[in-house]
Design a protein around this motif. Structure first.
Motif, PDB file in Angstrom:
ATOM      1  N   VAL A  39      -8.300  14.827  35.168  1.00 55.26           N
ATOM      2  CA  VAL A  39      -8.859  13.420  34.537  1.00 55.26           C
ATOM      3  C   VAL A  39      -7.343  12.645  35.677  1.00 55.26           C
ATOM      4  O   VAL A  39      -8.767  11.634  36.110  1.00 55.26           O
ATOM      5  N   ASP A  40      -6.526  12.736  36.269  1.00 55.15           N
ATOM      6  CA  ASP A  40      -5.585  11.537  36.478  1.00 55.15           C
ATOM      7  C   ASP A  40      -6.186  11.789  38.206  1.00 55.15           C
ATOM      8  O   ASP A  40      -6.033  10.622  38.334  1.00 55.15           O
TER       9      ASP A  40
ATOM     10  N   SER B 233     -22.112   7.735  39.239  1.00 57.91           N
ATOM     11  CA  SER B 233     -20.824   8.736  39.794  1.00 57.91           C
ATOM     12  C   SER B 233     -19.272   8.534  39.480  1.00 57.91           C
ATOM     13  O   SER B 233     -19.550   9.234  40.597  1.00 57.91           O
ATOM     14  N   MET B 234     -19.459   7.667  38.526  1.00 59.08           N
ATOM     15  CA  MET B 234     -17.681   7.711  38.742  1.00 59.08           C
ATOM     16  C   MET B 234     -17.080   8.414  38.320  1.00 59.08           C
ATOM     17  O   MET B 234     -16.228   8.982  38.497  1.00 59.08           O
TER      18      MET B 234
ATOM     19  N   HIS C  12     -11.803   2.754  39.680  1.00 59.75           N
ATOM     20  CA  HIS C  12     -12.765   2.397  37.823  1.00 59.75           C
ATOM     21  C   HIS C  12     -11.584   2.855  37.013  1.00 59.75           C
ATOM     22  O   HIS C  12     -11.323   2.200  35.797  1.00 59.75           O
ATOM     23  N   HIS C  13     -10.318   3.683  37.392  1.00 61.76           N
ATOM     24  CA  HIS C  13      -9.567   3.735  36.346  1.00 61.76           C
ATOM     25  C   HIS C  13      -8.411   3.115  37.260  1.00 61.76           C
ATOM     26  O   HIS C  13      -7.310   2.844  35.607  1.00 61.76           O
TER      27      HIS C  13
ATOM     28  N   ARG D 176     -14.685  -1.513  30.952  1.00 65.50           N
ATOM     29  CA  ARG D 176     -14.910  -1.687  29.937  1.00 65.50           C
ATOM     30  C   ARG D 176     -16.161  -1.616  29.174  1.00 65.50           C
ATOM     31  O   ARG D 176     -15.968  -0.736  27.996  1.00 65.50           O
ATOM     32  N   ALA D 177     -17.163  -1.246  29.732  1.00 63.17           N
ATOM     33  CA  ALA D 177     -18.100  -0.371  29.458  1.00 63.17           C
ATOM     34  C   ALA D 177     -17.731   1.149  29.617  1.00 63.17           C
ATOM     35  O   ALA D 177     -18.407   1.990  28.544  1.00 63.17           O
ATOM     36  N   ASP D 178     -16.499   1.913  30.026  1.00 65.64           N
ATOM     37  CA  ASP D 178     -16.023   3.380  30.068  1.00 65.64           C
ATOM     38  C   ASP D 178     -15.663   3.408  28.874  1.00 65.64           C
ATOM     39  O   ASP D 178     -16.140   4.242  28.115  1.00 65.64           O
TER      40      ASP D 178
END
Length: 399
Positions: A225-226, A198-199, A253-254, A276-278
């Protein structure tokens, strides 16, 4: 006879079905035009057939038309309550689906999650999301290599539903790394997987648009996006989500925060693994304005942090997936080309299904190779776009 499992919750009660329904082994359960009037009728069919299938040799055209109609409804962005439910599990079905009945209907899952991320409805979002997540996690527990293979191939093949495919891939990667390498307990793995899925709710529609956009981001797009992490948290809260770990992982997460995992809060640890997975998932996916990275380059980007040092979460990802994860195309010392179908005993020696011989000609049938053997050692990655032979996803998963 070619049986394709039917997503149970795409069935509308009280409407004639547009194709025949079959059970395990192909037994006829209901002819085309049969009306399933209620959840009780559905349970009766499931009790007789265990799982519902469509024979695409028999009903291919009508089944494809059915999927096309669902797809057109999705692209129209109508509210969820206007579209037939496409969750991965049916709340109406009390009969458990056997765990050895083959792979799920990934393409239908992709469409259903796209709609859920784009147009969440607080009247049923939590239940739909949990149905979807539970099904994904259950399949991952049963067949992690199959889940990775399916989602890697889907990520490489098309961009229209990037947001959903990417979310499922990142969720699967994160839970695999957390279970197999970091050895986290389930009460941390599950909120991690939900957060990864859901990120990007705050920019799901924009993500799909950007994957097909060849021009630079506009100022408005860049701002969206930001701000998407905070927007995702706001949407999740509005949908009734209160899990602090889930929300904290999505919110951060960012954030660029290199350093040891043990020095971070639990939510920040989850966020770092998601990040990292993103990075890995984003780099292997095609865009209208750039070619995808090779798998090895994407792994390298995940492995090193912002200071060019080894990242603990990135290193755990590489250890869990291997240098060549399921779904990666590779060239062997024999000059054959194939796709990785299963991880091996070491990170650099997975099992491969060869599809092109040393002359570059299709082999006809996949040839299994153990790349731990010197004669079939992997010598280089191969870009997905350079492989001119394709196997349907179902055939790849069957390997």
């Amino acid at each position: 006879m070619k049986l394709v499992e039917l997503n149970l919750s795409t069935i509308s009660f009280g409407q004639p079905i547009p194709f025949a329904l079959r059970g395990v082994g192909g037994s006829l359960l209901a002819n085309k035009g049969f009306v399933i009037r209620s959840a009780d009728d559905l349970r009766v069919l499931l009790a007789r057939g265990q799982t519902l299938y469509v024979d695409t040799d028999e009903s291919g055209e009508s089944y494809r038309a059915f999927l096309a109609q669902l797809q057109s409804l999705l692209l129209s962005d109508k509210p969820l309550n206007k579209i037939t439910s496409m969750t991965m599990q049916s709340a109406a079905a009390a009969v458990e689906v056997p765990q050895d009945m083959g792979p799920p209907a990934w393409r239908e899952w992709q469409l259903g999650l796209t709609q859920l991320l784009r147009n969440p409805d607080n009247s049923d979002f939590a239940s739909r999301f949990e149905d979807l997540f539970s099904a994904l996690n259950n399949y991952l527990l049963k067949n992690p290599d199959g889940a990775l293979l399916a989602l890697m191939q889907m990520s490489a093949e098309e961009t229209r539903y990037y947001s959903a495919t990417h979310a499922m891939l990142v969720s699967v990667i994160c839970m695999t790394v957390a279970r197999e390498t970091l050895r986290w307990p389930e009460n941390r793995i599950l909120p991690l997987g939900r957060a990864a899925l859901s990120m990007n709710m705050g920019m799901a529609r924009l993500q799909d648009d950007l994957a097909q956009q060849s021009t630079p981001l506009t100022p408005q797009q860049a701002q969206e996006v930001d701000q998407h992490s905070d927007a995702s948290v706001s949407i999740l809260r509005a949908m009734g989500i209160t899990d602090p770990l889930w929300l904290d992982a999505v919110k951060t997460h960012h954030h660029r925060a290199p350093g040891k995992l043990a020095e971070k809060t639990l939510g920040q640890q989850m966020a770092r693994l998601i990040q990292r997975a993103d990075i890995f998932g984003a780099r292997i996916a095609p865009r209208a304005n750039r070619e995808p990275m090779s798998v090895t380059s994407a792994m390298q980007a995940s492995y090193y942090d912002e200071t060019k040092s080894m990242d603990e979460a990135g290193a755990a990802l590489v250890k869990a997936l291997g240098i060549y994860p399921p779904g990666a195309w590779v060239k062997l010392a024999s000059e054959e080309v194939g796709v990785v179908i299963r991880r091996g005993a070491s990170a650099s020696a997975p099992r491969v299904a060869v599809l092109l011989n040393r002359s570059g000609m299709p082999t006809g049938e996949p040839i299994p190779r153990d790349t731990a053997q010197p004669a079939w050692k992997i010598v280089s990655p191969v870009a997905h776009k350079e492989v001119r032979v394709r196997l349907p996803l179902e055939k790849l998963l069957a390997l």
